[in-house]
Scaffold this active site. Structure first.
Site, short mmCIF file in Angstrom:
data_model
loop_
_atom_site.label_atom_id
_atom_site.label_comp_id
_atom_site.label_asym_id
_atom_site.label_seq_id
_atom_site.Cartn_x
_atom_site.Cartn_y
_atom_site.Cartn_z
N ASP A 98 25.48 52.92 36.22
CA ASP A 98 24.44 53.59 35.34
C ASP A 98 24.45 55.42 36.01
OD1 ASP A 98 25.41 52.44 33.34
OD2 ASP A 98 22.52 51.90 33.43
N ASP B 255 21.62 51.51 39.17
CA ASP B 255 21.12 52.94 37.76
C ASP B 255 20.67 53.86 39.14
OD1 ASP B 255 20.97 51.23 35.11
OD2 ASP B 255 19.92 50.38 36.88
N ASP C 100 23.72 45.61 37.68
CA ASP C 100 24.71 47.06 37.28
C ASP C 100 23.70 47.82 38.63
OD1 ASP C 100 22.18 47.94 36.23
OD2 ASP C 100 22.69 48.79 34.99
P1 TTP Z 1 18.88 47.67 33.71
O1 TTP Z 1 19.86 48.94 33.68
O2 TTP Z 1 19.80 48.19 32.62
O3 TTP Z 1 18.25 46.83 33.70
P2 TTP Z 1 17.39 46.98 35.29
O4 TTP Z 1 17.89 47.59 36.20
O5 TTP Z 1 15.73 46.48 34.93
O6 TTP Z 1 18.04 45.50 35.87
P3 TTP Z 1 19.66 44.88 35.98
O7 TTP Z 1 18.84 43.93 37.30
O8 TTP Z 1 20.05 43.32 35.65
O9 TTP Z 1 20.55 46.06 35.71
O10 TTP Z 1 17.72 49.21 32.49
C1 TTP Z 1 17.24 49.69 33.13
C2 TTP Z 1 16.70 50.85 32.67
O11 TTP Z 1 16.75 51.44 32.92
C3 TTP Z 1 15.96 49.53 32.19
O12 TTP Z 1 14.23 49.85 32.12
C4 TTP Z 1 15.36 50.54 30.33
C5 TTP Z 1 16.02 52.07 31.10
N1 TTP Z 1 16.78 52.13 29.88
C6 TTP Z 1 16.70 53.25 28.84
O13 TTP Z 1 16.18 54.31 29.00
N2 TTP Z 1 17.63 53.85 28.55
C7 TTP Z 1 18.99 52.85 27.74
O14 TTP Z 1 19.61 53.16 27.14
C8 TTP Z 1 19.58 51.86 28.69
C9 TTP Z 1 20.55 51.02 29.14
C10 TTP Z 1 18.18 51.41 29.42
MN MN Z 2 20.20 48.19 36.61
MN MN Z 3 21.75 49.61 34.11
#
Ligand code: TTP
Ligand code: MN
Ligand code: MN
Ligand code: MN
Length: 366
Positions: A290, A206, A204
């Site tokens: 996100d 973020d 995703d």
């Molecule tokens: P993610 O988007 O799940 O993971 P990521 O970006 O490291 O890996 P990917 O490439 O697969 O997307 O989460 C990003 C960060 O957000 C993770 O370090 C933890 C934080 N987080 C929270 O603090 N609260 C939450 O509810 C979630 C889902 C994530």
């Molecule tokens: Mn992510």
């Molecule tokens: Mn995420």
């Protein structure tokens, strides 16, 4: 050839937040195997086992070279009996029976397929598997009523299970910046998550949004989301104030991992250049995005908390609690000895409060 010349002993500190873990992994075969066992444990409601395998994998990711023999691992932290057995099997036989049989198992494959649907957690997947549902086709034919998230997840299944590229993340960043500038000039957008750590792909994208004047971030999310919706960028969106009351699905998280920021889980519609020679007529793809809004006073904590990796975050909190008697969250750092909060306006200050050397995002890939 001169194998013994290379029998170096490795040494790494215990906590992942004391280590520098880049994306360069010299032990990918071993860490992939341990990560698969971690994933299987997490999907099977065995969080403790999952964390143990994740910690073991993270130690191997931090090594400066490939492991060739078990003796090199003597004295390393976080390598339990079970993880060492898996490592030994792979070093001696090229593979671990436990890992391979897990990978091939119908149960694990079904859990992966079903939790691959956005909005479906391990508990729901397990319930469906007990009813004999192992595939998307069987799920569609079962007549189960799906919630709005799951319907969107099923509809965009292939897109959402295709990695997001850095170029796509950049294109989405432009859209989010346009939305924020349109509704709140002066507000700021920061790319977080895996892409901030330098990953080339992600599941995703973020973002953290804030405003330099405290309070001006209020109401920002709904304006941003309205703008995006009106411009046709959203296939799905759900805004929540408090994430974990929501997430009765996913693996249980400790209270400290949960935050109360206003957040919006979305599925973006991203225009795509057609691949040359492709027969496809679809000119867009779905991407999970996100969005999180933080007041400026908590921004450094939110940035640190949302940059990850998940294990790095978990280790930061474990370090804070066990070594410093402090509680770290994505909102604040509380010092239990001094009975007060530590202020911080940058990630560097938070590491300093915690008595840790600063680790830049690109070295938080534990
Ligand atoms: P993610 O988007 O799940 O993971 P990521 O970006 O490291 O890996 P990917 O490439 O697969 O997307 O989460 C990003 C960060 O957000 C993770 O370090 C933890 C934080 N987080 C929270 O603090 N609260 C939450 O509810 C979630 C889902 C994530
Ligand atoms: Mn992510
Ligand atoms: Mn995420
Ligand atoms: Mn190296």
């Amino acid at each position: 050839l001169f194998q013994w010349d290379y029998e170096l002993m490795f040494s790494v500190p215990s906590y992942a937040c004391q280590r520098r873990t880049t994306l360069e992994n010299h032990n990918a075969v071993l860490t992939d195997a341990l990560s698969l066992l971690a994933e299987n444990a997490e999907l099977s409601d065995q969080e403790g086992r999952g964390v143990a395998f994740r910690r073991a994998a993270a130690v191997l990711k931090a090594l400066p070279g490939p492991v060739t023999g078990l003796t090199q691992l003597r004295g390393l932290p976080c390598l339990g009996e079970h993880s060492l057995r898996v490592i030994k099997d792979i070093l001696e036989n090229g593979a671990s029976d436990e890992v391979e049989s897990t990978r091939q198992s119908e149960h694990f494959k079904a859990l992966k397929v079903l939790t691959g649907i956005f909005g479906v957690g391990p508990k729901t997947a397990e319930r469906w598997i007990r009813e004999g549902i192992h595939s998307l086709i069987q799920l569609r034919e079962s007549g189960h009523t799906l919630n709005r998230a799951q319907q969107a997840g099923l509809l965009h299944y292939d897109d959402l299970n295709r990695p997001v590229t850095r170029a796509e993340a950049d294109a989405i960043t432009e859209v989010v910046v346009r939305a924020v500038v349109a509704v709140a000039p002066g507000a700021e957008v920061t790319l977080t998550g895996g892409f901030r750590r330098g990953k080339l792909t992600g599941h995703d994208v973020d973002f953290l949004i804030t405003h330099p004047e405290e309070g001006r971030e209020e109401g920002l999310m709904s304006k941003v989301v309205s703008w995006l919706r009106s411009q046709g960028f959203l296939l799905y969106e759900k805004t929540t104030r408090n994430s974990y009351l929501e997430s009765t699905e996913g693996p249980a998280r400790p209270a400290s991992n949960m935050d109360r920021f206003e957040r919006c889980l979305t599925i973006f519609k991203l225009d795509e250049d057609q691949r040359p020679g492709s027969e496809e007529t679809k000119l867009w793809r779905a991407v999970r995005v996100d969005l999180v809004v933080s007041p400026i006073s908590q921004f450094a904590f939110a940035l640190l908390g949302w940059t990850g990796s998940k294990l790095f975050e978990r280790e930061l909190r474990r370090w804070a609690g066990h070594e410093k008697a402090m509680s770290l969250s994505s909102h604040a750092l509380y010092d239990n000895n001094q009975s007060r909060y530590h202020r911080a306006t940058s990630e560097e200050e938070i590491f300093a409060h915690l008595g840790l050397e600063f680790v830049p995002p690109s070295e938080r890939n534990a």
